[in-house]
Structure formats: structure tokens, C-alpha cells
Design a protein around this motif. Structure first.
Motif, PDB file in Angstrom:
ATOM      1  N   SER A 157      51.033  23.487  29.503  1.00  0.00           N
ATOM      2  CA  SER A 157      51.331  24.075  30.807  1.00  0.00           C
ATOM      3  C   SER A 157      51.849  25.497  30.637  1.00  0.00           C
ATOM      4  CB  SER A 157      52.385  23.234  31.534  1.00  0.00           C
ATOM      5  OG  SER A 157      51.909  21.925  31.758  1.00  0.00           O
ATOM      6  N   ASP A 158      51.354  26.393  31.476  1.00  0.00           N
ATOM      7  CA  ASP A 158      51.806  27.780  31.404  1.00  0.00           C
ATOM      8  C   ASP A 158      51.649  28.453  32.764  1.00  0.00           C
ATOM      9  OD1 ASP A 158      52.570  30.307  30.781  1.00  0.00           O
ATOM     10  OD2 ASP A 158      51.096  30.638  29.195  1.00  0.00           O
ATOM     11  N   ALA A 159      52.732  28.418  33.532  1.00  0.00           N
ATOM     12  CA  ALA A 159      52.711  29.024  34.866  1.00  0.00           C
ATOM     13  C   ALA A 159      52.653  30.546  34.792  1.00  0.00           C
ATOM     14  CB  ALA A 159      53.947  28.585  35.653  1.00  0.00           C
ATOM     15  N   THR A 160      52.882  31.126  33.602  1.00  0.00           N
ATOM     16  CA  THR A 160      52.816  32.585  33.457  1.00  0.00           C
ATOM     17  C   THR A 160      51.407  33.073  33.130  1.00  0.00           C
ATOM     18  OG1 THR A 160      53.246  32.693  31.060  1.00  0.00           O
ATOM     19  CG2 THR A 160      55.168  32.521  32.512  1.00  0.00           C
ATOM     20  N   PHE A 161      50.450  32.179  32.967  1.00  0.00           N
ATOM     21  CA  PHE A 161      49.119  32.596  32.525  1.00  0.00           C
ATOM     22  C   PHE A 161      48.460  33.611  33.472  1.00  0.00           C
ATOM     23  CE2 PHE A 161      44.528  32.128  31.732  1.00  0.00           C
ATOM     24  CZ  PHE A 161      44.517  32.435  30.377  1.00  0.00           C
ATOM     25  N   PRO A 162      48.593  33.468  34.795  1.00  0.00           N
ATOM     26  CA  PRO A 162      48.021  34.503  35.670  1.00  0.00           C
ATOM     27  C   PRO A 162      48.617  35.883  35.406  1.00  0.00           C
ATOM     28  CG  PRO A 162      48.553  32.526  36.927  1.00  0.00           C
ATOM     29  CD  PRO A 162      49.146  32.341  35.569  1.00  0.00           C
ATOM     30  N   PHE A 163      49.907  35.937  35.072  1.00  0.00           N
ATOM     31  CA  PHE A 163      50.538  37.215  34.752  1.00  0.00           C
ATOM     32  C   PHE A 163      49.917  37.820  33.486  1.00  0.00           C
ATOM     33  CE2 PHE A 163      53.602  34.979  37.323  1.00  0.00           C
ATOM     34  CZ  PHE A 163      54.250  35.963  38.065  1.00  0.00           C
ATOM     35  N   ILE A 164      49.608  36.954  32.524  1.00  0.00           N
ATOM     36  CA  ILE A 164      49.004  37.422  31.272  1.00  0.00           C
ATOM     37  C   ILE A 164      47.606  37.987  31.535  1.00  0.00           C
ATOM     38  CG2 ILE A 164      48.093  36.643  29.039  1.00  0.00           C
ATOM     39  CD1 ILE A 164      50.468  34.593  29.069  1.00  0.00           C
ATOM     40  N   LEU A 165      46.841  37.298  32.369  1.00  0.00           N
ATOM     41  CA  LEU A 165      45.494  37.783  32.702  1.00  0.00           C
ATOM     42  C   LEU A 165      45.536  39.123  33.432  1.00  0.00           C
ATOM     43  CD1 LEU A 165      43.402  34.678  33.866  1.00  0.00           C
ATOM     44  CD2 LEU A 165      43.242  35.942  31.709  1.00  0.00           C
ATOM     45  N   ALA A 166      46.684  39.440  34.029  1.00  0.00           N
ATOM     46  CA  ALA A 166      46.814  40.700  34.767  1.00  0.00           C
ATOM     47  C   ALA A 166      47.123  41.884  33.864  1.00  0.00           C
ATOM     48  CB  ALA A 166      47.905  40.568  35.834  1.00  0.00           C
ATOM     49  N   THR A 167      47.384  41.644  32.592  1.00  0.00           N
ATOM     50  CA  THR A 167      47.682  42.758  31.696  1.00  0.00           C
ATOM     51  C   THR A 167      46.408  43.492  31.297  1.00  0.00           C
ATOM     52  OG1 THR A 167      47.496  41.440  29.657  1.00  0.00           O
ATOM     53  CG2 THR A 167      49.646  41.463  30.756  1.00  0.00           C
ATOM     54  N   PRO A 168      46.477  44.806  31.101  1.00  0.00           N
ATOM     55  CA  PRO A 168      45.280  45.565  30.700  1.00  0.00           C
ATOM     56  C   PRO A 168      44.643  45.090  29.401  1.00  0.00           C
ATOM     57  CG  PRO A 168      46.953  47.045  31.536  1.00  0.00           C
ATOM     58  CD  PRO A 168      47.612  45.699  31.421  1.00  0.00           C
ATOM     59  N   ALA A 169      45.404  44.363  28.566  1.00  0.00           N
ATOM     60  CA  ALA A 169      44.826  43.821  27.335  1.00  0.00           C
ATOM     61  C   ALA A 169      43.689  42.850  27.631  1.00  0.00           C
ATOM     62  CB  ALA A 169      45.903  43.122  26.508  1.00  0.00           C
ATOM     63  N   MET A 170      43.734  42.228  28.808  1.00  0.00           N
ATOM     64  CA  MET A 170      42.724  41.239  29.188  1.00  0.00           C
ATOM     65  C   MET A 170      41.564  41.865  29.964  1.00  0.00           C
ATOM     66  SD  MET A 170      44.121  38.680  27.765  1.00  0.00           S
ATOM     67  CE  MET A 170      45.590  39.032  26.773  1.00  0.00           C
ATOM     68  N   SER A 171      41.387  43.164  29.801  1.00  0.00           N
ATOM     69  CA  SER A 171      40.304  43.866  30.494  1.00  0.00           C
ATOM     70  C   SER A 171      38.939  43.312  30.107  1.00  0.00           C
ATOM     71  CB  SER A 171      40.350  45.357  30.146  1.00  0.00           C
ATOM     72  OG  SER A 171      41.536  45.951  30.622  1.00  0.00           O
ATOM     73  N   ILE A 172      38.024  43.373  31.050  1.00  0.00           N
ATOM     74  CA  ILE A 172      36.656  42.893  30.831  1.00  0.00           C
ATOM     75  C   ILE A 172      35.857  44.006  30.165  1.00  0.00           C
ATOM     76  CG2 ILE A 172      34.609  41.925  31.924  1.00  0.00           C
ATOM     77  CD1 ILE A 172      36.451  41.206  34.323  1.00  0.00           C
ATOM     78  N   VAL A 173      35.227  43.693  29.023  1.00  0.00           N
ATOM     79  CA  VAL A 173      34.451  44.686  28.286  1.00  0.00           C
ATOM     80  C   VAL A 173      33.014  44.210  28.117  1.00  0.00           C
ATOM     81  CG1 VAL A 173      36.495  45.511  27.054  1.00  0.00           C
ATOM     82  CG2 VAL A 173      35.065  43.741  26.015  1.00  0.00           C
ATOM     83  N   SER A 174      32.146  45.149  27.816  1.00  0.00           N
ATOM     84  CA  SER A 174      30.715  44.857  27.653  1.00  0.00           C
ATOM     85  C   SER A 174      30.428  44.318  26.252  1.00  0.00           C
ATOM     86  CB  SER A 174      29.897  46.127  27.885  1.00  0.00           C
ATOM     87  OG  SER A 174      28.569  45.956  27.440  1.00  0.00           O
ATOM     88  N   PRO A 175      29.804  43.146  26.141  1.00  0.00           N
ATOM     89  CA  PRO A 175      29.434  42.614  24.824  1.00  0.00           C
ATOM     90  C   PRO A 175      28.497  43.535  24.045  1.00  0.00           C
ATOM     91  CG  PRO A 175      29.310  40.894  26.491  1.00  0.00           C
ATOM     92  CD  PRO A 175      29.497  42.191  27.222  1.00  0.00           C
TER      93      PRO A 175
END
Length: 526
Positions: A157-175
Motif C-alpha cells: 500500500s502506498d497512498a503517496t504514489f500519486p505524488f511520486i508520479l507527479a514528480t518530473p522524474a516520472m516524465s513520459i519519454v519517447s522509446p
């Protein structure tokens, strides 16, 4: 004339502007030049999100896109590249996102769920030391369902996971542009954020223009942004006064902030916008060092350091003493170090050392970076050296390095004691404890505390009400005080200095203290 704004006054000022109909807000249709130039002393160490857990996020927030992010005024993540995101179960172990329609990278490629999965998977696969893989400790696997749905399966369980996805480290990049098993290092960016990176000169400047294909929450109030990177704050302030740049962020010294406030005859119509900051500064002790590895030595340092004197002498009201890794304004804040050590006391420190048979002055080297946290860092460490040596218990050698070299040094475990700053990934107590403990500590120095990593953090992440986790973090801070592997020093305030013709400064800082460049604009009148 000099102007000072505060975030509390923003709503009232905005309302008055609208009621008066005075045309302060430009919609880009006027003839006013909406190319904004911003100066900072914090240049990126990387352009690849998979390697970034530092001030590189400043640029990334503006050229990349994450599934969720923090719109201005929000303290909870909201959809950005996603149309919708939510936990699909009551135990906070399955997080599901549906992408917006029509997303595409700046190279024209369509974005789908597989690209999101690829972007997250490569962070864990590359696992840069001191990089953002440490944020994904609760992630088990990523699954795609069709072209537009991504499901994150969490190992716990991790209620903070949405916060983690909001960090720029989780940016979407082109394969196609970002290797699956290595960092992209060609100086280029392929993203889907509000701006396109037109050109980049490391340590000098970045040129950003509007991304015509952007689909997200950002309401861009300018046409283009130039970010100039300065080696020190003095030339940055000079450039602001001479109107070579329109605004500054990060790096102003206390003297410069006070000088801009007080010297009304020499500020050329500048404004200072102040807001409460959650950024902190602290010392990191390397347990492999012969001196810093001794608990008694670390305790003695904690007993001698006088935070009040440090803040008064070096930061002059632009910061405040910090006795907890969790700063004021964040749930779980305490005064744990003060509760144990009280006021600075050299005699007490001498007793601590004597009990362990240490009777000669302890020799240690303190390292700091010259170009990450502003020009006040050097005098800060000079004051720490003065305090410690005045006790008669220490002989301190100071050494420094530019951020890139400094980062390489501490991640290799080369520094006995070094200074770090922390700008929050998200406004939650978890983010002021979790990054610094475990094998993948962002400090580059593993700090194993099983009670924190195996008990306190997991139990706190089961709680969706983030204001109800004080008990776990109170105990975590007791452990941090007992070990003294980290020594909090001070908590800063945030300042944006800008020309009087620049608006949006009070709205530009998100809860991660990252500047959202799209909020800045040039007023048509003022």
C-alpha cells in the motif's frame, strides 16, 4: 519604485485587477513582447528524467509531461497527460490512469500507454545511483490495457504514489529517443510538455518556445522563455537590474534580498515576491569515514552547531533554524534535535567525546557545492567551521566543487561530511524521510534503518489521510536524532525577484518549489 508582494495578497490583487479592467493580464494577442527571460544559479545536471533527482527538475517540468502534476494552488496531484487517475482498490495498491486523447511528443510521435510504461520501467532498469529509482520502491510492475490505460501494481500500500508520479522524474519519454538501459546524453530533449527545448548550452542557457501540440493543464501566459544559468548570484542580480533578464529564481543571497528590499534608489522598479518555503539544508555524515563514522563525533557536532547564530549571521531573516528533517508547514514537523541537544553547548560536547576516549581535536573535512544552493553556501560553511573550531574540539578543512563534480563525489562515498539541500518532491512528510534512508538513499550514502523502512514508512503509506501520520513520523525522527546520520540546519523562504512589468511570480512556484515558467507574463500596463 520598489514593490514587495506576498502570496496572501495575490487573490485580492488579482480580483482588483479584474474589477478595474486595467489590462494587466496579457492573452498573447497584444503587441507586448511575451518572451520572458529568467535567471537562476541552479543549472541542470542532466536532461534525462531517469537520472534526475535534483534541481534538473526545474527545466524538466517545463518541457516534459507527467501523468499527474500540481496545477497552481493545488497541494494534491491532478491529471496532466492523463484524463483521469485513481486508485482502483481500497488498499491503495492498484493505481490506474487513462491518457488524454491526441497526445504526442515534440518529434511528432503519438503517445500511448506503452510509452508511459517504458518511461517508468527504464528508471528502475537504469537505476542511477542517487537517482529517482529510489522513489519507486513500492512499485511492483506496470501494465497496459489498450492504447490509453496504464495500471501501476504496487507491492505494498502506498497512498503517496500519486505524488511520486507527479514528480518530473516520472516524465513520459519517447522509446525511440531514450535508450532502455542507459541515459540519453546528447543534450537534446524529446517531450510533450508546455514548451519545446529549442536550444541548450550547458551552464549557460536554455531556449524554450511554446509547444503547439501540447495538451495538458498549463495555461501558458507567455510565448517563449529563456533560462540563463549564472555561476553566482552577483552577476544574476546585476543582469536583473540592467533588465537583461526579467526575473530570478534560486540563488539570491540574504544580503541581496535585503538589499533589493531596502535600496529603493537602485532597484529600477524591481519587486520581491516571498513565500514560505519547504526547502531545507542539512549535513550528511559518511559512516565509512574514520571520524564521521563515530557516533560520539556526530553527536558532538550536533551539540556544538548553533543554528540561531548561523541563520542570523549568514541568512539574516531569509531562513529559520531547523531541528527536524521535516520542516514547518508539513505534517509531522517536530523539534526533535532541540529536544535532545537543546542550545549549543561545547562543554556538553566535550563530555560526549571524552566518554568515548576522544580527547584530541577531531579532524574532519566538510564539503559543499559552489553552484547549486546559492552564493550564501560558502559563508554558511565558513560559519560552521568557525563554530566547531571555537569549541576547541574540532579542526575542520573546507572543500568545495561545482555540483556535477560534487554529486559524483558524494555518490562514490568520497566525502566524510557534506552539505545537501532538499527541495521537496511533494508536500508530504514521507518525502522528508524516505529519500534519505535505505540502500538507495538520495544522499548516495546508504542509511539502513529497518524500523523506518520496514515498519514506519509502510504503515504511514496505508493512510490516505496524510494529516494522520504524525505518530509514525514522530518515531522516525526520534531514530534520526539517535543516529545523527543527518543533521538538519535551516529551512528557507522562497524569493522571486522580477521587474515591475512582470506578472505571475506569485503563482509560478508549485508545491515542489519548481518554477512553472508558463505563469510568468509581461503586463500591458502597471
Amino acid at each position: 519604485m520598489f514593490y514587495r508582494a506576498s502570496v496572501r495578497a495575490v487573490a485580492a490583487l488579482s480580483s482588483l485587477s479584474v474589477l478595474a479592467g486595467c489590462g494587466l493580464l496579457s492573452d498573447g494577442s497584444s503587441e507586448v513582447d511575451q518572451h520572458i527571460s529568467v535567471g537562476t544559479t541552479s543549472s541542470p545536471s542532466t536532461l534525462d528524467p531517469a537520472a534526475a533527482w535534483d534541481g534538473s527538475w526545474e527545466l524538466m517540468r517545463n518541457v516534459f509531461q507527467t501523468l499527474v502534476s500540481f496545477p497552481t494552488g493545488s497541494t494534491s496531484p491532478e491529471p496532466d497527460a492523463a484524463e483521469e487517475c485513481r486508485f482502483a482498490d481500497a488498499s491503495s495498491r492498484e493505481y490506474r490512469c487513462t491518457l488524454r486523447a491526441g497526445l504526442q511528443f515534440s518529434n511528432g510521435e503519438k503517445i500511448d500507454a506503452e510509452d508511459v510504461k517504458y518511461s517508468i520501467d527504464r528508471i528502475k532498469k537504469i537505476k542511477v545511483k542517487g537517482g529517482p529509482a529510489g522513489l519507486l520502491g513500492s512499485l511492483d510492475r506496470v501494465e497496459t490495457k489498450g492504447e490509453d490505460t496504464v495500471v501501476f501494481h504496487l507491492a505494498k500500500s502506498d497512498a503517496t504514489f500519486p505524488f511520486i508520479l507527479a514528480t518530473p522524474a516520472m516524465s513520459i519519454v519517447s522509446p525511440d529517443e531514450y535508450p532502455a538501459d542507459s541515459i540519453r546524453d546528447d543534450g537534446e530533449v524529446t517531450g510533450s510538455g508546455p514548451y519545446v527545448l529549442d536550444s541548450y548550452e550547458p551552464g549557460k542557457q536554455a531556449e524554450l518556445t511554446r509547444n503547439a501540440d501540447y495538451k495538458g493543464f498549463a495555461d501558458r501566459r507567455n510565448e517563449a522563455v529563456t533560462i540563463r544559468y549564472f555561476d553566482g548570484s552577483a552577476p544574476m542580480v546585476a543582469a536583473l537590474k540592467s533588465k537583461e533578464i526579467d526575473a530570478t529564481y534560486r540563488g539570491l543571497t540574504a544580503e541581496e534580498v535585503i538589499g533589493l528590499e531596502d535600496d529603493k534608489s537602485d532597484n529600477n522598479g524591481l519587486q520581491i515576491i516571498e513565500s514560505v518555503g519547504a526547502d531545507i539544508r542539512f549535513l550528511v555524515f559518511n559512516p565509512q569515514d574514520p571520524a564521521a563514522g563515530k557516533l560520539a563525533v556526530r553527536q558532538a557536532v550536533a551539540q556544538v552547531v548553533n543554528r540561531d547564530a548561523l541563520v542570523a549571521k549568514v541568512y539574516r531573516g531569509t531562513a529559520e533554524p531547523l531541528y527536524s528533517m521535516i520542516p514547518k508547514g508539513i505534517a509531522g514537523h517536530a523539534t526533535s534535535f532541540f529536544d535532545v541537544y537543546g542550545d549549543a553547548d561545547a562543554a556538553e560536547a566535550r563530555e560526549i567525546l571524552a566518554e568515548e576516549g576522544i580527547t584530541e581535536p577531531v579532524e574532519m573535512t566538510f564539503w559543499y557545492t559552489t553552484d547549486r544552493y546559492g552564493s550564501s553556501t560558502a559563508p554558511e560553511f565558513a560559519e560552521l567551521k568557525r563554530q566547531l573550531e571555537a569549541s576547541g574540539l574540532f579542526r575542520i578543512t573546507l572543500k568545495s566543487a561545482p555540483w556535477k563534480s560534487f554529486q559524483e563525489g558524494f555518490t562514490k562515498g568520497e566525502y566524510p561530511v557534506f552539505g545537501r539541500g532538499w527541495f521537496p518532491d511533494f508536500p508530504d512528510p514521507d518525502n522528508f524521510v524516505a529519500p534519505f534512508v535505505g540502500q538507495d538513499s538520495v544522499t548516495g550514502t546508504p542509511y539502513v534503518s529497518e524500523e523506518i523502512t520496514e515498519d514506519l514508512l509502510p504503515s504511514s503509506r496505508e493512510e490516505s489521510d496524510r494529516g494522520a501520520v504524525s505518530k509514525q513520523f514522530k518515531r522516525a525522527q526520534e531514530i534520526l536524532v539517535k543516529d545523527v546520520r543527518l543533521l538538519p540546519l535551516w529551512q528557507g523562504k522562497l524569493y522571486v525577484a522580477a521587474g515591475e512589468d512582470i506578472g505571475g511570480g506569485e503563482r509560478a512556484l508549485d508545491p515542489q518549489t519548481v518554477m512553472q515558467m508558463w505563469e510568468l507574463y509581461r503586463k500591458t500596463s502597471w
